[in-house]
Design an enzyme around this catalytic site. Structure first.
Site, PDB file in Angstrom:
ATOM      1  CE1 TYR A  36      -3.344  -2.705   5.553  1.00 17.19           C
ATOM      2  CE2 TYR A  36      -3.338  -0.350   5.094  1.00 17.19           C
ATOM      3  CZ  TYR A  36      -3.334  -1.657   4.642  1.00 17.19           C
ATOM      4  OH  TYR A  36      -3.322  -1.917   3.294  1.00 17.19           O
ATOM      5  CE  LYS A  75       0.135  -4.642   2.871  1.00 21.04           C
ATOM      6  NZ  LYS A  75      -0.196  -5.990   2.307  1.00 21.04           N
ATOM      7  CB  THR A 103      -0.903  -0.010   1.257  1.00 19.50           C
ATOM      8  OG1 THR A 103      -1.459   1.282   1.446  1.00 19.50           O
ATOM      9  CG2 THR A 103      -0.119  -0.345   2.516  1.00 19.50           C
ATOM     10  CG  ASP A 104      -1.145   4.998  -0.959  1.00 14.31           C
ATOM     11  OD1 ASP A 104      -1.718   4.330  -0.070  1.00 14.31           O
ATOM     12  OD2 ASP A 104      -1.722   5.908  -1.597  1.00 14.31           O
TER      13      ASP A 104
END
Ligand code: NAD
Ligand code: TYD
Length: 353
Positions: free
Chosen positions: A159, A163, A133-134
């Site tokens: 989160y 990641k 994810t960014d």
């Protein structure tokens, strides 16, 4: 030829599996633990296909993953499986560490062993593609340049921190062991089969149900939206042409403030499914307490994937959001099975508790 996809019953994973089977002759081994976010109804159209094998397995179960690898001998592993909802990570971060960090580590270990024992040609061709994810890059101010692949990692939520950890592990397995990895860091996705706890499907559902459309804080937080089918085509491109060990940012050049996204949804719904009282759905917009540590702005600089691999999104935000609203309007049964929890009782019947 076969690929192994993890998290293929979730939002992006199921879109990927459906598109893959529609566009390729190659089989898919679909590995998913079926958490609350996994929904086999997403895969209804391919469950009977002999090119789709579903296995209810946790990516952290090294022995079960090893069995699947030796049985099906995939040429690639694509890791979509994750706990993915920021708000849930604030209330209960443990599951995020368990799946996103420990689970990815165990999957990498199983992949490394399998890959190291392959014949030379298969070893050369093997790929481990990690979907990220960014959000690992943190938050931008209004004037900052969009995220490039070289930006520092500055995750702000449990989160995004989990990641970020998984991305680092993937990178380390390339540098240390030579595992042929690729990583993609994508912006916010939207489209069919998006679980209705995320902003766009939640607001479509609440609008039609006559409920408030909750906007956190002032609604001026910016996300860079990408239609999910475009994300899937980017992943296919990186899998086939990406340079080993590289990361690719994937985005739609669609920065929008949350409030504008919701107003756009309301305008499309006003047109396609007007309220009986003639009022606009936007009258249901309600400002609520902000998310703690809420990142203000995400934006992706997607020039690397465009220049190196020739990938560009096919949808604009306007075309993609209209398709999305139309999809939700014509799949109300899917939505009610998700919101009522009926999809989970089916899993219970099929697999036990
Ligand atoms: P999702 O929550 O809809 O789906 C995740 C899937 O993974 C579910 O089917 C779930 O059952 C499965 N899963 C969870 N834990 C597992 C485990 N331990 N073992 C096996 N399966 C497990 O998520 P999504 O939105 O489809 O996201 C997919 C991937 O893309 C994630 O890695 C996420 O970080 C990344 N991503 C998502 C977005 C987005 O906007 N949704 C944007 C960028 C990147
Ligand atoms: P979300 O879909 O949860 O994705 P992420 O947090 O990964 O970006 O949220 C998108 C944006 O919408 C985010 O800025 C939080 C905001 N939001 C709301 O304003 N109201 C809501 O009810 C939800 C779920 C999200």
């Amino acid at each position: 030829m076969t690929i192994l996809v993890t998290g293929g019953a979730g939002f992006i994973g199921s879109n990927f599996v459906l598109d893959w089977l529609a566009e390729n002759n190659e089989a898919v081994i679909n590995v998913d633990k079926l958490t609350y976010a996994g929904n086999l109804q997403n895969l209804e159209g391919v469950m009977a296909s002999n090119r789709h094998v579903f296995a209810r397995v946790d990516i952290g179960d090294g022995a079960a993953i090893a069995d699947l690898l030796t049985t099906h001998r995939p040429r690639a592993i694509l890791n979509f499986a994750a706990e993915s909802h920021v708000d849930r990570s604030i209330h209960g971060p443990a599951a995020f560490i368990e799946t996103n960090v420990v689970g990815t580590f165990r999957l990498l270990e199983a992949a490394r062993k399998y890959w190291s024992e392959l014949e030379e040609t298969e070893r050369q061709q093997f790929r481990f593609l990690h979907v990220s994810t960014d959000e690992v890059y943190g938050s931008l101010s209004a004037t900052d340049e969009p995220f490039r692949e070289t930006n520092r990692y500055e995750p702000n939520s449990p989160y995004s921190a989990s990641k970020a950890s998984s991305d680092h592990l993937v990178r380390a397995y390339h540098h240390t062991y030579g595992l042929p990895v690729l990583t993609t860091n994508c912006s916010n996705n939207y489209g069919p089969y998006h679980f209705p706890e995320k902003l766009i499907p939640l607001c479509i559902h609440n609008a039609l149900a006559g409920k408030p459309l909750p906007i956190y804080g002032d609604g001026q937080q910016i996300r860079d939206w990408l239609y999910v089918k475009d994300h899937c085509s980017a992943i296919r491109r990186v899998l086939e042409q990406g340079r080993l060990g590289e990361t690719y940012n994937v985005g739609g050049w669609n920065e929008k403030a949350n409030l504008d996204v919701v107003k756009t949804l309301c305008a499309i719904l006003d047109e396609l499914s007007p309220r009986k009282d003639g009022a606009s759905y936007s009258s249901q917009i309600t400002f609520v307490k902000d998310r703690p540590g809420h990142d203000r702005r995400y934006a992706i600089d997607a020039r690397k994937i465009e220049q190196e691999l020739g990938w560009k999104p096919a949808e604009t935000f306007e075309s993609g959001i209209r398709k999305t609203v139309e999809w939700y309007l014509s799949h109300q049964e899917w939505v009610s099975n998700v919101t009522s929890g009926a999809y989970q009782s089916w899993v219970g019947q099929q697999y036990g508790a």
